[in-house]
Design a protein around this motif. Structure first.
Motif, PDB file in Angstrom:
ATOM      1  N   THR A 143       0.837  -1.201   0.000  1.00  0.00           N
ATOM      2  CA  THR A 143       0.000   0.000   0.000  1.00  0.00           C
ATOM      3  C   THR A 143       0.875   1.254   0.000  1.00  0.00           C
ATOM      4  OG1 THR A 143      -1.442  -1.252   1.436  1.00  0.00           O
ATOM      5  CG2 THR A 143      -2.004   1.062   1.108  1.00  0.00           C
ATOM      6  N   LYS A 144       1.970   1.199   0.763  1.00  0.00           N
ATOM      7  CA  LYS A 144       2.875   2.349   0.821  1.00  0.00           C
ATOM      8  C   LYS A 144       3.501   2.593  -0.543  1.00  0.00           C
ATOM      9  CE  LYS A 144       4.397   0.698   5.205  1.00  0.00           C
ATOM     10  NZ  LYS A 144       5.494  -0.139   5.669  1.00  0.00           N
ATOM     11  N   TRP A 145       3.944   1.500  -1.171  1.00  0.00           N
ATOM     12  CA  TRP A 145       4.571   1.641  -2.483  1.00  0.00           C
ATOM     13  C   TRP A 145       3.591   2.199  -3.498  1.00  0.00           C
ATOM     14  CZ3 TRP A 145       7.051  -3.903  -2.261  1.00  0.00           C
ATOM     15  CH2 TRP A 145       8.160  -3.852  -1.404  1.00  0.00           C
ATOM     16  N   GLU A 146       2.366   1.654  -3.454  1.00  0.00           N
ATOM     17  CA  GLU A 146       1.347   2.147  -4.379  1.00  0.00           C
ATOM     18  C   GLU A 146       1.060   3.621  -4.140  1.00  0.00           C
ATOM     19  OE1 GLU A 146      -2.412  -0.012  -4.363  1.00  0.00           O
ATOM     20  OE2 GLU A 146      -1.226  -1.818  -4.770  1.00  0.00           O
ATOM     21  N   THR A 147       0.943   3.976  -2.866  1.00  0.00           N
ATOM     22  CA  THR A 147       0.675   5.376  -2.519  1.00  0.00           C
ATOM     23  C   THR A 147       1.756   6.270  -3.102  1.00  0.00           C
ATOM     24  OG1 THR A 147      -0.273   4.632  -0.439  1.00  0.00           O
ATOM     25  CG2 THR A 147       0.281   6.969  -0.580  1.00  0.00           C
ATOM     26  N   LEU A 148       3.009   5.856  -2.907  1.00  0.00           N
ATOM     27  CA  LEU A 148       4.131   6.655  -3.388  1.00  0.00           C
ATOM     28  C   LEU A 148       4.134   6.737  -4.922  1.00  0.00           C
ATOM     29  CD1 LEU A 148       6.881   7.986  -2.203  1.00  0.00           C
ATOM     30  CD2 LEU A 148       7.936   6.022  -3.289  1.00  0.00           C
ATOM     31  N   GLU A 149       3.964   5.588  -5.568  1.00  0.00           N
ATOM     32  CA  GLU A 149       4.014   5.574  -7.034  1.00  0.00           C
ATOM     33  C   GLU A 149       2.878   6.417  -7.632  1.00  0.00           C
ATOM     34  OE1 GLU A 149       3.267   1.873  -9.124  1.00  0.00           O
ATOM     35  OE2 GLU A 149       4.651   2.446 -10.713  1.00  0.00           O
ATOM     36  N   ASN A 150       1.667   6.232  -7.093  1.00  0.00           N
ATOM     37  CA  ASN A 150       0.528   6.999  -7.607  1.00  0.00           C
ATOM     38  C   ASN A 150       0.754   8.493  -7.434  1.00  0.00           C
ATOM     39  OD1 ASN A 150      -0.791   4.691  -8.299  1.00  0.00           O
ATOM     40  ND2 ASN A 150      -2.008   4.585  -6.402  1.00  0.00           N
ATOM     41  N   TYR A 151       1.294   8.855  -6.289  1.00  0.00           N
ATOM     42  CA  TYR A 151       1.551  10.267  -6.007  1.00  0.00           C
ATOM     43  C   TYR A 151       2.583  10.816  -7.000  1.00  0.00           C
ATOM     44  CZ  TYR A 151       2.704  14.504  -3.413  1.00  0.00           C
ATOM     45  OH  TYR A 151       2.923  15.812  -3.051  1.00  0.00           O
ATOM     46  N   SER A 163      10.212   0.492  -9.075  1.00  0.00           N
ATOM     47  CA  SER A 163      11.020  -0.700  -9.287  1.00  0.00           C
ATOM     48  C   SER A 163      11.110  -1.449  -7.969  1.00  0.00           C
ATOM     49  CB  SER A 163      12.421  -0.313  -9.769  1.00  0.00           C
ATOM     50  OG  SER A 163      13.342  -1.323  -9.431  1.00  0.00           O
ATOM     51  N   MET A 164      10.464  -2.602  -7.929  1.00  0.00           N
ATOM     52  CA  MET A 164      10.441  -3.408  -6.711  1.00  0.00           C
ATOM     53  C   MET A 164      11.850  -3.807  -6.293  1.00  0.00           C
ATOM     54  SD  MET A 164       7.889  -4.601  -4.889  1.00  0.00           S
ATOM     55  CE  MET A 164       6.462  -5.401  -5.623  1.00  0.00           C
ATOM     56  N   SER A 165      12.669  -4.201  -7.281  1.00  0.00           N
ATOM     57  CA  SER A 165      14.002  -4.723  -6.959  1.00  0.00           C
ATOM     58  C   SER A 165      14.890  -3.627  -6.355  1.00  0.00           C
ATOM     59  CB  SER A 165      14.657  -5.304  -8.206  1.00  0.00           C
ATOM     60  OG  SER A 165      14.788  -4.303  -9.185  1.00  0.00           O
ATOM     61  N   GLN A 166      14.658  -2.390  -6.775  1.00  0.00           N
ATOM     62  CA  GLN A 166      15.495  -1.302  -6.255  1.00  0.00           C
ATOM     63  C   GLN A 166      14.810  -0.522  -5.144  1.00  0.00           C
ATOM     64  OE1 GLN A 166      17.666   0.909  -9.618  1.00  0.00           O
ATOM     65  NE2 GLN A 166      16.141  -0.282 -10.728  1.00  0.00           N
ATOM     66  N   SER A 167      13.565  -0.877  -4.817  1.00  0.00           N
ATOM     67  CA  SER A 167      12.805  -0.142  -3.801  1.00  0.00           C
ATOM     68  C   SER A 167      12.826   1.344  -4.107  1.00  0.00           C
ATOM     69  CB  SER A 167      13.423  -0.380  -2.427  1.00  0.00           C
ATOM     70  OG  SER A 167      12.484  -0.912  -1.571  1.00  0.00           O
ATOM     71  N   CYS A 168      12.483   1.673  -5.331  1.00  0.00           N
ATOM     72  CA  CYS A 168      12.771   3.012  -5.806  1.00  0.00           C
ATOM     73  C   CYS A 168      11.817   3.390  -6.932  1.00  0.00           C
ATOM     74  CB  CYS A 168      14.206   2.953  -6.332  1.00  0.00           C
ATOM     75  SG  CYS A 168      14.819   4.457  -6.994  1.00  0.00           S
ATOM     76  N   CYS A 169      11.392   4.641  -6.985  1.00  0.00           N
ATOM     77  CA  CYS A 169      10.644   5.152  -8.127  1.00  0.00           C
ATOM     78  C   CYS A 169      11.651   5.750  -9.096  1.00  0.00           C
ATOM     79  CB  CYS A 169       9.655   6.235  -7.687  1.00  0.00           C
ATOM     80  SG  CYS A 169       8.015   5.603  -7.370  1.00  0.00           S
ATOM     81  N   ILE A 170      11.701   5.214 -10.304  1.00  0.00           N
ATOM     82  CA  ILE A 170      12.702   5.706 -11.246  1.00  0.00           C
ATOM     83  C   ILE A 170      12.062   6.395 -12.448  1.00  0.00           C
ATOM     84  CG2 ILE A 170      14.743   4.312 -10.723  1.00  0.00           C
ATOM     85  CD1 ILE A 170      13.710   2.130 -12.395  1.00  0.00           C
ATOM     86  N   LYS A 175      15.500  12.513 -11.083  1.00  0.00           N
ATOM     87  CA  LYS A 175      16.243  11.819 -10.023  1.00  0.00           C
ATOM     88  C   LYS A 175      15.378  10.721  -9.392  1.00  0.00           C
ATOM     89  CE  LYS A 175      19.928  14.572  -9.864  1.00  0.00           C
ATOM     90  NZ  LYS A 175      21.287  14.063 -10.084  1.00  0.00           N
ATOM     91  N   PRO A 176      16.031   9.673  -8.880  1.00  0.00           N
ATOM     92  CA  PRO A 176      15.277   8.587  -8.255  1.00  0.00           C
ATOM     93  C   PRO A 176      14.712   8.957  -6.883  1.00  0.00           C
ATOM     94  CG  PRO A 176      17.634   8.166  -8.109  1.00  0.00           C
ATOM     95  CD  PRO A 176      17.472   9.413  -8.933  1.00  0.00           C
ATOM     96  N   ILE A 177      13.635   8.278  -6.521  1.00  0.00           N
ATOM     97  CA  ILE A 177      13.012   8.457  -5.214  1.00  0.00           C
ATOM     98  C   ILE A 177      13.062   7.092  -4.511  1.00  0.00           C
ATOM     99  CG2 ILE A 177      10.874   9.089  -4.008  1.00  0.00           C
ATOM    100  CD1 ILE A 177      10.168  10.544  -6.792  1.00  0.00           C
ATOM    101  N   PHE A 178      13.965   6.968  -3.560  1.00  0.00           N
ATOM    102  CA  PHE A 178      14.112   5.702  -2.846  1.00  0.00           C
ATOM    103  C   PHE A 178      13.109   5.642  -1.711  1.00  0.00           C
ATOM    104  CE2 PHE A 178      18.220   6.647  -4.692  1.00  0.00           C
ATOM    105  CZ  PHE A 178      18.575   5.432  -5.271  1.00  0.00           C
ATOM    106  N   ILE A 179      12.544   4.453  -1.516  1.00  0.00           N
ATOM    107  CA  ILE A 179      11.657   4.291  -0.368  1.00  0.00           C
ATOM    108  C   ILE A 179      12.396   3.434   0.643  1.00  0.00           C
ATOM    109  CG2 ILE A 179      10.412   2.323  -1.371  1.00  0.00           C
ATOM    110  CD1 ILE A 179       7.857   3.548  -0.014  1.00  0.00           C
ATOM    111  N   PHE A 180      12.352   3.826   1.885  1.00  0.00           N
ATOM    112  CA  PHE A 180      13.119   3.132   2.910  1.00  0.00           C
ATOM    113  C   PHE A 180      12.229   2.820   4.096  1.00  0.00           C
ATOM    114  CE2 PHE A 180      16.171   3.602   6.576  1.00  0.00           C
ATOM    115  CZ  PHE A 180      16.670   2.309   6.453  1.00  0.00           C
TER     116      PHE A 180
END
Ligand code: ATP
Ligand code: MG
Length: 221
Positions: A143-151, A163-170, A175-180
């Motif tokens: 849900t967090k990933w979806e929230t971030l990607e949709n935003y 990108s699931m493998s990189q835990s990151c919106c590319i 610039k990339p947005i890493f989720i931690f």
């Protein structure tokens, strides 16, 4: 060299901030992070914001035992409200050109970024590390990933992809947005101010030196 920028009101700084920034430092191999208290917080409409000098001093006390954390008063020295775009441009101008800068913030703060001055420009300038902590409706990882990607898609650019493998919106041009996922400490400055008003102990929420400072100065009563 990788450098983190961590802005906030820090009203007051607390163990949640310190815990999160240390975890980010380890995960992203940051050489150093700057804590940057904001002047007139453009998004905080409620009163009860401690004096800039006191917020600065509390950060100074809190980080005194952490050599890889630094305090920057750049936003307090500038006149008028603090805008992150100005701060990022400032750090870009003083640091060596090959420095990799990361803007660190919680998901709650990130999801308000479309209200920030020149926010689309920020994504051309600096990578993001978005820390996830508990909050309403954000319990599941997906849900967090979806929230971030949709935003990111709706407010910044349709070209952002998670990108699931990189835990990151590319994005090819941004610039990339890493989720931690920071193992969360359920602490906020709001909670601390509330506890103080209710006469409850804040001993487990802030460093000892900060607790003493708050008591001595009678802040947030
Ligand atoms: P307030 O309750 O007044 O909003 P806050 O605790 O959220 O205060 P801020 O100064 O607003 O603190 O936050 C600065 C940054 O720290 C924001 O990006 C916020 O998301 C993040 N942050 C705050 N508390 C935590 C925590 N417990 N864990 C991880 N990040 C946090
Ligand atoms: Mg906050």
């Amino acid at each position: 060299m990788r450098i983190g920028l961590f802005g906030g009101t820090f009203n007051p700084i607390h163990l949640g901030h310190l815990h999160a920034i240390q975890a980010v430092k380890e995960k992203f191999a940051l050489y150093k992070s700057y804590l940057i208290p904001s002047a007139i917080p453009p998004h905080k409409t409620t009163g009860d914001v401690a004096d800039a000098k006191d917020r600065l001093e509390m950060i100074r006390l809190a980080i005194s035992d952490y050599p890889d954390l630094s305090l920057s008063d750049v936003e307090l020295k500038r006149s008028g409200p603090s805008f992150t775009i100005d701060t990022v441009n400032y750090f870009k101008s003083i640091l060596p050109e090959d420095t990799k800068l990361y803007l660190i913030m919680g998901l709650d703060a990130f999801l308000e970024i479309d209200t920030w001055k020149s926010y689309t420009e920020l994504f051309m300038l600096i990578s993001f590390i978005v820390m996830v902590r508990p909050g309403p409706g954000l319990d599941e990882r997906s849900t967090k990933w979806e929230t971030l990607e949709n935003y990111c898609k709706s407010k910044i650019s349709d070209g952002y992809k998670f990108s699931m493998s990189q835990s990151c919106c590319i994005h090819v041009g941004k610039k990339p947005i890493f989720i931690f996922d920071v193992s969360p400490l359920d602490i906020s400055s709001t909670k601390i101010r509330k506890f103080i008003k209710e006469g409850k102990s804040i001993q487990l929420l802030v460093p000892g030196k900060v607790e003493n400072f708050i008591k001595t100065k009678g802040l947030y009563l």
